[in-house]
Scaffold this motif. Structure first.
Motif, PDB file in Angstrom:
ATOM      1  N   VAL A  18       0.826  -1.208   0.000  1.00  0.00           N
ATOM      2  CA  VAL A  18       0.000   0.000   0.000  1.00  0.00           C
ATOM      3  C   VAL A  18       0.867   1.267   0.000  1.00  0.00           C
ATOM      4  O   VAL A  18       0.710   2.154  -0.841  1.00  0.00           O
ATOM      5  CB  VAL A  18      -0.967  -0.013   1.209  1.00  0.00           C
ATOM      6  CG1 VAL A  18      -1.607   1.341   1.430  1.00  0.00           C
ATOM      7  CG2 VAL A  18      -2.047  -1.075   0.985  1.00  0.00           C
ATOM      8  N   GLY A  19       1.823   1.348   0.942  1.00  0.00           N
ATOM      9  CA  GLY A  19       2.700   2.523   1.015  1.00  0.00           C
ATOM     10  C   GLY A  19       3.512   2.679  -0.269  1.00  0.00           C
ATOM     11  O   GLY A  19       3.678   3.800  -0.778  1.00  0.00           O
ATOM     12  N   MET A  20       4.003   1.571  -0.807  1.00  0.00           N
ATOM     13  CA  MET A  20       4.832   1.610  -2.020  1.00  0.00           C
ATOM     14  C   MET A  20       4.000   2.081  -3.225  1.00  0.00           C
ATOM     15  O   MET A  20       4.460   2.902  -4.029  1.00  0.00           O
ATOM     16  CB  MET A  20       5.422   0.231  -2.314  1.00  0.00           C
ATOM     17  CG  MET A  20       6.422  -0.256  -1.275  1.00  0.00           C
ATOM     18  SD  MET A  20       7.948   0.708  -1.219  1.00  0.00           S
ATOM     19  CE  MET A  20       8.818   0.079  -2.649  1.00  0.00           C
ATOM     20  N   ALA A  23       3.292   5.831  -2.895  1.00  0.00           N
ATOM     21  CA  ALA A  23       4.477   6.633  -3.194  1.00  0.00           C
ATOM     22  C   ALA A  23       4.754   6.638  -4.696  1.00  0.00           C
ATOM     23  O   ALA A  23       5.136   7.663  -5.272  1.00  0.00           O
ATOM     24  CB  ALA A  23       5.691   6.068  -2.436  1.00  0.00           C
ATOM     25  N   ASP A  24       4.526   5.490  -5.339  1.00  0.00           N
ATOM     26  CA  ASP A  24       4.792   5.373  -6.771  1.00  0.00           C
ATOM     27  C   ASP A  24       3.916   6.339  -7.575  1.00  0.00           C
ATOM     28  O   ASP A  24       4.391   7.013  -8.490  1.00  0.00           O
ATOM     29  CB  ASP A  24       4.528   3.920  -7.198  1.00  0.00           C
ATOM     30  CG  ASP A  24       4.933   3.655  -8.624  1.00  0.00           C
ATOM     31  OD1 ASP A  24       6.147   3.666  -8.896  1.00  0.00           O
ATOM     32  OD2 ASP A  24       4.029   3.470  -9.476  1.00  0.00           O
ATOM     33  N   VAL A  25       2.646   6.438  -7.204  1.00  0.00           N
ATOM     34  CA  VAL A  25       1.739   7.343  -7.923  1.00  0.00           C
ATOM     35  C   VAL A  25       2.126   8.797  -7.648  1.00  0.00           C
ATOM     36  O   VAL A  25       2.143   9.632  -8.554  1.00  0.00           O
ATOM     37  CB  VAL A  25       0.264   7.070  -7.534  1.00  0.00           C
ATOM     38  CG1 VAL A  25      -0.656   8.131  -8.108  1.00  0.00           C
ATOM     39  CG2 VAL A  25      -0.165   5.698  -8.022  1.00  0.00           C
ATOM     40  N   LEU A  26       2.502   9.095  -6.400  1.00  0.00           N
ATOM     41  CA  LEU A  26       2.945  10.466  -6.089  1.00  0.00           C
ATOM     42  C   LEU A  26       4.152  10.846  -6.937  1.00  0.00           C
ATOM     43  O   LEU A  26       4.241  11.949  -7.471  1.00  0.00           O
ATOM     44  CB  LEU A  26       3.352  10.575  -4.612  1.00  0.00           C
ATOM     45  CG  LEU A  26       2.262  10.743  -3.564  1.00  0.00           C
ATOM     46  CD1 LEU A  26       2.908  10.849  -2.184  1.00  0.00           C
ATOM     47  CD2 LEU A  26       1.421  11.979  -3.822  1.00  0.00           C
ATOM     48  N   SER A  66       2.279   0.791 -10.006  1.00  0.00           N
ATOM     49  CA  SER A  66       1.877   1.054 -11.396  1.00  0.00           C
ATOM     50  C   SER A  66       3.060   1.164 -12.356  1.00  0.00           C
ATOM     51  O   SER A  66       2.956   0.759 -13.504  1.00  0.00           O
ATOM     52  CB  SER A  66       1.103   2.370 -11.481  1.00  0.00           C
ATOM     53  OG  SER A  66      -0.036   2.294 -10.707  1.00  0.00           O
ATOM     54  N   SER A  67       4.189   1.713 -11.903  1.00  0.00           N
ATOM     55  CA  SER A  67       5.252   2.060 -12.862  1.00  0.00           C
ATOM     56  C   SER A  67       6.125   0.874 -13.260  1.00  0.00           C
ATOM     57  O   SER A  67       6.944   0.997 -14.161  1.00  0.00           O
ATOM     58  CB  SER A  67       6.143   3.159 -12.262  1.00  0.00           C
ATOM     59  OG  SER A  67       6.912   2.633 -11.198  1.00  0.00           O
ATOM     60  N   ARG A  68       5.988  -0.274 -12.626  1.00  0.00           N
ATOM     61  CA  ARG A  68       6.876  -1.401 -12.939  1.00  0.00           C
ATOM     62  C   ARG A  68       6.108  -2.717 -12.850  1.00  0.00           C
ATOM     63  O   ARG A  68       5.442  -2.975 -11.846  1.00  0.00           O
ATOM     64  CB  ARG A  68       8.049  -1.431 -11.945  1.00  0.00           C
ATOM     65  CG  ARG A  68       9.054  -2.544 -12.197  1.00  0.00           C
ATOM     66  CD  ARG A  68      10.106  -2.553 -11.115  1.00  0.00           C
ATOM     67  NE  ARG A  68      11.037  -1.461 -11.259  1.00  0.00           N
ATOM     68  CZ  ARG A  68      12.252  -1.572 -11.804  1.00  0.00           C
ATOM     69  NH1 ARG A  68      12.673  -2.736 -12.234  1.00  0.00           N
ATOM     70  NH2 ARG A  68      13.052  -0.540 -11.894  1.00  0.00           N
ATOM     71  N   GLU A  69       6.235  -3.529 -13.911  1.00  0.00           N
ATOM     72  CA  GLU A  69       5.562  -4.828 -13.890  1.00  0.00           C
ATOM     73  C   GLU A  69       6.271  -5.780 -12.936  1.00  0.00           C
ATOM     74  O   GLU A  69       7.499  -5.754 -12.836  1.00  0.00           O
ATOM     75  CB  GLU A  69       5.587  -5.423 -15.296  1.00  0.00           C
ATOM     76  CG  GLU A  69       4.208  -5.763 -15.808  1.00  0.00           C
ATOM     77  CD  GLU A  69       4.257  -6.439 -17.155  1.00  0.00           C
ATOM     78  OE1 GLU A  69       3.698  -7.530 -17.259  1.00  0.00           O
ATOM     79  OE2 GLU A  69       4.878  -5.872 -18.080  1.00  0.00           O
ATOM     80  N   THR A 104      13.907   2.991  -8.697  1.00  0.00           N
ATOM     81  CA  THR A 104      12.946   4.051  -9.055  1.00  0.00           C
ATOM     82  C   THR A 104      12.873   5.118  -7.963  1.00  0.00           C
ATOM     83  O   THR A 104      13.134   6.294  -8.217  1.00  0.00           O
ATOM     84  CB  THR A 104      11.527   3.453  -9.285  1.00  0.00           C
ATOM     85  OG1 THR A 104      11.620   2.416 -10.257  1.00  0.00           O
ATOM     86  CG2 THR A 104      10.563   4.516  -9.761  1.00  0.00           C
ATOM     87  N   PHE A 105      12.538   4.708  -6.743  1.00  0.00           N
ATOM     88  CA  PHE A 105      12.274   5.709  -5.695  1.00  0.00           C
ATOM     89  C   PHE A 105      13.535   6.504  -5.321  1.00  0.00           C
ATOM     90  O   PHE A 105      13.562   7.723  -5.412  1.00  0.00           O
ATOM     91  CB  PHE A 105      11.717   5.029  -4.434  1.00  0.00           C
ATOM     92  CG  PHE A 105      10.284   4.556  -4.542  1.00  0.00           C
ATOM     93  CD1 PHE A 105       9.612   4.550  -5.768  1.00  0.00           C
ATOM     94  CD2 PHE A 105       9.597   4.123  -3.419  1.00  0.00           C
ATOM     95  CE1 PHE A 105       8.294   4.112  -5.861  1.00  0.00           C
ATOM     96  CE2 PHE A 105       8.279   3.699  -3.497  1.00  0.00           C
ATOM     97  CZ  PHE A 105       7.631   3.679  -4.721  1.00  0.00           C
TER      98      PHE A 105
END
Ligand SMILES: Cc1cc2nc3c(=O)[nH]c(=O)nc-3n(C[C@H](O)[C@H](O)[C@H](O)COP(=O)(O)OP(=O)(O)OC[C@H]3O[C@@H](n4cnc5c(N)ncnc54)[C@H](O)[C@@H]3O)c2cc1C
Length: 250
Positions: A18-20, A23-26, A66-69, A104-105
């Protein structure tokens, strides 16, 4: 004791799924700065504590940020999931979240990650290893990524008594057994209980030696009806409650 002052737009408690994902969408859709705090030493939340034979119970392509399969959409060729989209193992899920963090992050320069730290409320958290504490000025929001309160057998105490002489443990212990037992009793009818029973059966334990205690029958969905590719369109459609080909306009 040292107290460090920090400032951020979003403070996220928990680096589980959930947190990941939040953060990914942000990161993708805003230019906000983010601080992520977690008691675990790696991102992935409860997957850190999972038993070694855990897998997702749904195709990997439905899981993750969302950004990584998560996986490449392979079809399993052997085992109980033969013919269906692969189910990532716990180790794969952990490696995946680690990559999201490392590739990514953190390279974005907008995420600061504080593993092995416990959030205390009111924008404050402390290291679990040293006497350092942190106070955060949060410009936008504090995000509670612990809301679902996911609980796994390895990290909570059972709410029943265990008779003397019974060898009792979470299913994490099963692969470390070294001698045959007279029988095996599995308590709990969810996905974890099912995993324990299947693991025993796959390891040649006769069904007569397994007792399964479950509070009620579960509502189970045939995984064949929840596959992502076009090849499974008709099973998916029928699984959703439609009965004939004409229902779906073909
Ligand atoms: C064995 C198992 C298999 C599952 N399989 C699937 C599946 O196939 N598909 C699916 O969709 N869902 C599945 N789930 C459901 C699961 O709940 C979600 O997939 C998801 O992983 C939950 O993520 P989360 O971020 O809500 O919680 P968690 O993974 O529990 O993450 C919360 C994090 O918050 C941290 N935290 C808590 N309190 C604090 C604090 N005070 N300070 C700092 N950090 C704190 C914890 O250390 C933890 O890392 C499964 C669950 C289990 C238990």
């Amino acid at each position: 004791m040292s107290i460090q002052q920090l400032e951020t737009d979003y403070l996220i408690i928990g680096s589980g799924a959930v947190g990941m994902a939040f953060a990914d969408v942000l990161l993708t859709e805003t230019d906000a700065n983010i601080i992520i705090v977690d008691k675990h030493h790696k991102p992935g939340g409860h997957w850190n504590d999972a038993y070694s034979f855990v897998t997702l119970h749904q195709p990997s392509s439905f899981y993750g940020v969302s950004s990584r399969e998560l996986c490449g959409g392979m079809i399993d060729k052997i085992g109980l999931n033969k013919g269906l989209s692969e189910l990532a193992s716990g180790a794969e899920v952990m490696a995946y979240f680690d990559k999201v963090m490392k590739h990514t992050f953190l390279p974005s320069g907008r995420v600061k990650y504080f593993p092995m730290c416990e959030y205390k409320g009111d924008g404050k958290f402390s290291s679990l290893l040293s006497d350092t504490s942190y106070e955060v000025k949060v410009n936008k929001k504090i995000i509670d990524g612990t809301y679902f309160k996911t609980s796994v057998p390895a990290t909570h105490t059972p709410n029943f008594e265990i008779a003397e002489g019974v060898k009792f443990g979470p299913l994490n212990d099963l692969p470390s057994l070294t001698k045959p037992r007279d029988g095996y009793v599995i308590i709990g009818g969810g996905k974890t209980g099912i995993d324990a029973v299947l693991w025993l059966l796959e390891n040649q334990i006769h069904p007569d030696h397994i007792t399964w205690i479950m509070p009620r029958d579960a509502w189970l969905i045939d995984r064949k009806n929840t596959q992502p590719s076009r090849d499974f369109f008709h099973p998916y459609y029928r699984g959703a409650g439609y009965s004939s080909r004409s229902d779906c306009g073909s």
